[in-house]
Scaffold this motif. Structure first.
Motif, short mmCIF file in Angstrom:
data_model
loop_
_atom_site.label_atom_id
_atom_site.label_comp_id
_atom_site.label_asym_id
_atom_site.label_seq_id
_atom_site.Cartn_x
_atom_site.Cartn_y
_atom_site.Cartn_z
N THR A 1 0.85 -1.18 0.00
CA THR A 1 0.00 0.00 0.00
C THR A 1 0.89 1.24 0.00
N TRP A 2 0.67 2.13 -0.97
CA TRP A 2 1.53 3.30 -1.14
C TRP A 2 0.75 4.59 -0.95
N HIS A 3 1.43 5.58 -0.36
CA HIS A 3 0.82 6.89 -0.15
C HIS A 3 1.74 7.96 -0.75
N PRO A 4 1.17 8.91 -1.50
CA PRO A 4 2.01 9.96 -2.11
C PRO A 4 2.62 10.88 -1.06
N VAL A 5 3.88 11.22 -1.27
CA VAL A 5 4.61 12.12 -0.37
C VAL A 5 4.83 13.48 -1.03
N SER A 6 5.24 13.45 -2.30
CA SER A 6 5.46 14.69 -3.04
C SER A 6 5.32 14.39 -4.53
N VAL A 7 5.00 15.42 -5.29
CA VAL A 7 4.81 15.27 -6.74
C VAL A 7 5.58 16.36 -7.46
N ARG A 8 6.23 15.96 -8.53
CA ARG A 8 6.90 16.93 -9.40
C ARG A 8 6.24 16.89 -10.77
N LEU A 9 5.74 18.04 -11.22
CA LEU A 9 5.18 18.14 -12.57
C LEU A 9 6.36 18.40 -13.51
N VAL A 10 6.69 17.42 -14.33
CA VAL A 10 7.90 17.51 -15.14
C VAL A 10 7.65 18.28 -16.43
N THR A 11 6.76 17.78 -17.26
CA THR A 11 6.51 18.37 -18.57
C THR A 11 5.03 18.29 -18.89
N LYS A 12 4.48 19.37 -19.38
CA LYS A 12 3.09 19.37 -19.80
C LYS A 12 2.98 18.66 -21.14
N VAL A 13 2.01 17.78 -21.26
CA VAL A 13 1.82 17.02 -22.49
C VAL A 13 1.04 17.87 -23.49
N THR A 14 1.59 18.04 -24.67
CA THR A 14 0.93 18.82 -25.71
C THR A 14 -0.10 17.95 -26.42
#
Length: 253
Positions: A204-217
């Motif tokens: 079972t996994w819980h999110p700690v942090s998120v990085r938005l890398v690249t917006k998809v065109t």
């Protein structure tokens, strides 16, 4: 200068091949909630606010959803940074300088984190390539036992697929705060041991942090014209008027 191959440039094209090959060779696992080498499950997820990623391919499971009626805590989210390099951890704050080595009985993990790259729908922002740190504290004894298994050497007569299964990016934490990026045992084809992948998938996994890398065109649909049919090669026009004395399949009067 050599341009690095990024996950966004090959992930969607390579994922079906990796999954099909892994199933055929028995050198990987695929489930409804995958995530060892980290690719999204069941298409992009919809994230409200910051993030709760869908995991990626080969032994991973998405973070658990909060109970009904519970108020989810916003996950810290950052935008930008370097491109995602295939096989590397691209998560923000990832402890790349942690000790690397073989897990032994002298190191007892109390938690594990992984870096998962995927594609997600971010509310109000569209689709993004993301890199998410997820944490788990269950099935650690099973995971430790799988990580301490010896690697299997290549066996004569074993046919192996001609592709690389990307290993999961994980780091273990002890009760004293020590960090360890463990050596991952491999099977006879050189891919990560399936017991490691299946254990990671069951946790079972819980999110700690998120990085938005690249917006998809978004890819624009091909333009078509009334009465025209596009096929491989040059466009072919479907005629609807009279041709050689025939109008729409009926002899012209």
């Amino acid at each position: 200068m050599t341009t690095p191959i990024t996950l966004s440039s090959i992930a969607r094209l390579a994922a079906p091949v990796l999954v099909a090959g892994a199933l055929a060779a028995g050198c990987g696992t695929v489930a409804a909630n995958p995530g060892g080498p980290n690719q999204p499950a069941n298409g992009p997820s919809v994230v409200s606010g910051s993030a709760s990623p869908s995991a990626s391919a080969s032994g991973s499971a998405p973070g658990s959803a909060p109970p009904a009626g519970a108020h989810a805590t916003p996950v810290p989210t950052v935008t930008g940074g370097p491109a995602v390099i295939v096989g590397g951890a691209a998560c923000s704050g990832w402890p790349a300088d942690a000790a690397h080595g073989t897990l032994t009985a002298l190191f007892t993990p109390v938690s594990v984190e992984r870096c998962v790259t995927s594609f997600q729908q971010i509310a109000g922002k569209g689709e993004w390539e993301t890199a998410t740190v997820e944490r788990s504290t269950d099935r650690l004894a099973t995971l430790a036992a799988a990580l301490m298994r010896p690697s299997a050497g290549h066996q004569p007569g074993v046919m192996c697929p001609e592709f690389v299964v990307l290993p999961p990016q994980i780091v273990l934490f002890s009760s004293s705060g020590k960090e360890l990026i463990p050596r991952l045992p491999v099977g006879p084809c050189g891919a990560v041991d399936t017991q490691v992948l299946s254990t990671l998938a069951a946790m079972t996994w819980h999110p700690v942090s998120v990085r938005l890398v690249t917006k998809v065109t978004p890819v624009a649909p091909p333009k078509t014209f009334p009465g025209a049919s596009l096929a491989p090669g040059s466009p072919k026009v479907l005629r609807t008027g009279a041709v050689s004395g025939v109008a729409n399949g009926t002899p012209a009067q």
